[in-house]
Design an enzyme around this catalytic site. Structure first.
Site, PDB file in Angstrom:
ATOM      1  N   ASP A 566      42.266  35.640  43.693  1.00  0.00           N
ATOM      2  CA  ASP A 566      43.191  36.774  43.641  1.00  0.00           C
ATOM      3  C   ASP A 566      44.237  36.593  42.547  1.00  0.00           C
ATOM      4  O   ASP A 566      45.017  37.459  42.272  1.00  0.00           O
ATOM      5  CB  ASP A 566      43.843  37.046  45.007  1.00  0.00           C
ATOM      6  CG  ASP A 566      43.778  35.857  45.930  1.00  0.00           C
ATOM      7  OD1 ASP A 566      43.671  34.734  45.411  1.00  0.00           O
ATOM      8  OD2 ASP A 566      43.837  36.051  47.152  1.00  0.00           O
ATOM      9  N   ASP A 567      44.251  35.448  41.920  1.00  0.00           N
ATOM     10  CA  ASP A 567      45.176  35.209  40.810  1.00  0.00           C
ATOM     11  C   ASP A 567      44.454  35.209  39.476  1.00  0.00           C
ATOM     12  O   ASP A 567      44.956  34.681  38.495  1.00  0.00           O
ATOM     13  CB  ASP A 567      45.895  33.876  40.994  1.00  0.00           C
ATOM     14  CG  ASP A 567      46.949  33.952  42.089  1.00  0.00           C
ATOM     15  OD1 ASP A 567      47.151  32.964  42.776  1.00  0.00           O
ATOM     16  OD2 ASP A 567      47.539  35.045  42.251  1.00  0.00           O
TER      17      ASP A 567
END
Ligand code: PRX
Length: 695
Positions: A566-567
């Site tokens: 998610d980063d």
């Protein structure tokens, strides 16, 4: 230059333990020799005074294959080390599960039909075996000169008193108890007391705000809240009772909920304002009630799949998830990983610096070590109090043999200078551990060379709240280490790297890190939200548990966590993990710490914004900026070079040391008025400092 320090291969390897050596002195893997051309690796000489459990990668490979091919035989043998009031059924598979969300529901069960008790196994079992006099907890207070030692017998007595108190308040099997305490022996004892009577503990890290605590209390509605009047962390006084009082007020206002009892340990080392906060009928003073309780308490025999505890963790969206772990699987998995990964031997002194408010504190401060009858250190304070030598001083004081901490702490101490380390001998240390986030090679080398003096292997342990205990880690001395790689999966852990369509990739490759089959420590559900459990972990790729991390497998089969998916930042169609860029920035000699986030970019889709904390001796300049950019260009490629480098004095972090990227993203995007909830920040003044500086 890092390169010149690489390929450290120690000559005095024990040839017997490395039966097939490559020309470079490293043991051959099962399928290939260690390909050292791209990756730097280190083989630590084995000290023959240690009797190791696993001495080579070959031995590991054979045990690993057994754990996958014959899981019942493998886990049954290990589970037999524990006391089971009633044996689990061996006439059927030890594990039943469904990982395929198309055939719902998702479920995992281990050791069905077995009855046991984790507290009994962690305390009574050792006392009955005659080890009641062995030190169990060596406690070090925040301030110098505050310490205590409790034996297994002491812990058992104290835990029973707490259990009896809970029973007197009608806490029964399945009831929740919320524990919000500093790192004092009463915290693990409180956890064990719950485990003894079958109550589900929900430990909330004592750094969370009243707001956050209220949310967690309202989610699980505990019958009792156990807390402490106040405590000191460094030079800061934390009025814990004040926070609890506010939280309970919020619970009343919002959902008209109040726990029946609030048990308050009155901290004799810190004055508190108890008179103003005491609530008649709700609040009881620990010192008034616990010492009056009987030191023997009954044991609630729990079915293997009964819940043991719940622990809130953040998801990528929404409110925190109450991860639920169960008795049998968690007990066996936490204990076995502890034993093998830290190569625990009688006489060892283990110290994991994690707070019990996090999963690492559950598994490697409380359950894993005590289930192995270990002697462990717990420390109430912070690494830099009263100075950056405190950890090393504690190691010498208690003759710590295994030290386990987080890369954040390592980097903090690294930037304080080597003299704080070198002042203390650290001669008792035999191994070092790292947990919770990727350890960048520069910090790894510092930890290895300066702290461990090149004689201690570093076990870089990858896992998650949801996995219960370590999933990927070196076994010390058994195979060469590569700085930044957690190396190989633990027994019973079937890793899979899958592509965006959920297809498993083979050989050296990069992909989404998933797990193919069940291991005993996997969380069974999210508290009262099984749907969210299925959604979060089993619906991204059918048939797999999805970890949310990206990962690379190299030629030697070693795993390299590339960071949360998610980063991920997508720059000109190139996927770049924030962790990858950070690792390069972190390796710059002038860098103390760095964090990068994605920002919208007109041409490239996304660009990279880097926040960099410089080493004490460095000062910001255009030359330095160019030199940082050049190192990224060199290590990853021009596309990964940050658009912006913002020199800052510190990064916004949670109290557990996790960088709060959410806030950095907002700052990078110029959304200064909308930074969101700042309550879990360790040091809110960092934000002002960042906002007052220009990139
Ligand atoms: O991204 C991984 C990172 O921390 C996440 C799990 O966080 P939490 O549930 O808070 O548990 C932390 C304690 C185990 C993972 O998804 N992480 C954890 N350990 C490592 C790591 N990343 C890289 N290397 C590690 N050793």
């Amino acid at each position: 230059k890092l390169e010149t320090r690489l390929k450290i291969i120690f000559s005095h390897l024990n040839a017997a333990s490395f039966s097939s050596l490559s020309p470079f002195g490293a043991p051959c893997s099962q399928t290939s020799t260690l390909q050292h051309k791209d990756d730097d690796y280190v083989v630590i000489p084995r000290n023959l005074k240690y009797s190791l459990r696993v001495t080579s990668r070959e031995q590991y490979a054979s045990m690993y294959m057994d754990s996958i091919r014959e899981p019942d035989m493998f886990w049954n043998k290990l589970a037999k080390d524990f006391f089971w009031k009633k044996e689990y059924a061996t006439s059927q598979p030890l594990c039943k599960f469904n990982f395929d969300a198309r055939k719902s529901p998702i479920f995992v069960e281990w050791f069905r039909g077995g009855y046991t008790n984790v507290c009994y196994n962690a305390l009574d079992r050792h006392v009955i075996a005659g080890r009641g006099g062995q030190p169990a907890l060596l406690w070090e207070g925040n301030d110098l000169g505050q310490d205590s030692c409790s034996t297994y017998q002491d812990l058992l007595n104290y835990t029973c008193q707490i259990s009896n108190f809970l029973l007197s308040k009608n806490v029964v099997k399945g009831d929740r108890v919320c524990i919000y305490m500093p790192m004092i022996p009463e915290l693990p004892c409180g956890m064990l007391a719950c485990a003894r009577i079958g109550a589900i503990h929900s430990v909330v890290f004592a750094g969370f705000s009243a707001e956050a605590l209220a949310g967690r209390i309202l989610d699980c509605c505990p019958k009792v809240v156990i807390t402490c009047s106040a405590f000191k962390r460094g030079n800061k006084l934390v009025d814990l009772m004040g926070i609890v009082d506010t939280a309970l007020q919020l619970c009343l206002e919002r959902e008209n909920f109040s726990p029946e009892t609030c048990l308050i340990y009155e901290n004799p080392r810190v004055a508190s304002n108890k008179d103003t906060l005491w609530k008649e009928g709700r609040d009881l003073r620990w010192q008034d009630v616990i010492p009056c309780m009987d030191k023997k308490a009954p044991v609630e025999w729990m079915e293997a799949e009964d819940p043991l505890f719940m622990l809130y963790t953040s998801g990528s969206t929404g409110k925190p998830k109450g991860v639920v772990h169960t008795v049998g699987g968690y007990m066996v998995y936490s204990a076995v990983t502890f034993k093998y990964i830290f190569d625990h031997q009688p006489g060892d002194v283990f110290w994991c610096t994690a707070d019990c408010g996090w999963i690492t504190g559950h598994t490697y401060v409380t359950y894993g070590p005590l289930l192995n009858c270990a002697t462990c250190v717990i420390y109430e304070g912070i690494p830099t109090w009263p100075d950056a030598g405190r950890y090393w001083q504690i190691i010498d004081k208690f003759n710590v043999t295994a030290f386990h901490t987080a890369p954040t702490a390592i980097r903090t101490l690294e930037s304080s200078g080597d003299e704080f380390v070198k002042k203390h001998s650290r001669k008792s240390l035999k191994l070092l551990g790292s947990v919770g986030e990727p350890i960048n090679p520069k910090a790894w080398w510092w930890y290895f060379e300066v702290v461990g003096e090149k004689r201690c292997p570093i076990v870089d342990t990858w896992w998650q709240t949801e996995t219960g205990a370590t999933m990927i880690s070196p076994l010390p001395w058994a195979w060469p280490l590569k700085p930044g790689s957690a190396t190989l999966p633990f027994f019973g852990v079937q890793l899979a790297l899958v592509d965006e369509n959920g297809n498993e990739k083979h050989g050296p490759c990069e992909g989404f890190l998933c797990i193919k089959g069940p291991w005993p420590g996997i969380a069974r559900t999210l508290y009262q939200n099984h749907e969210r459990y299925e959604e979060s972990y089993f619906k991204t790729f059918y048939g797999y548990y999805t970890t949310g991390d990206g990962c690379r497998r190299d030629d030697d089969g070693y795993y390299w966590i590339t960071g949360r998916i998610d980063d991920v930042i997508n720059v000109s169609g190139h996927r770049i993990s924030t962790g990858e860029v950070e690792s390069v920035l972190n390796a710059h000699p002038a860098c103390a710490e760095a964090a990068v986030v994605g920002i919208p970019h007109k041409v490239k889709g996304q660009g990279i914004y880097a926040f960099v904390v410089l080493m004490k001796e460095a000062s910001a300049s255009e030359e330095l900026r160019i030199s940082f950019l050049q190192s990224v260009r060199k290590e990853i490629g021009s596309f990964a070079a940050p658009e912006i480098i913002h020199w800052v004095t510190g990064l916004p972090k949670t109290r557990s040391g996790k960088v709060m990227r959410r806030i950095l993203r907002k700052i990078a995007c110029g959304e200064f008025d909308n930074l969101g909830d700042l309550s879990s920040l360790a040091d809110p003044s960092v934000i002002d400092d960042i906002l007052n500086t220009k990139p």
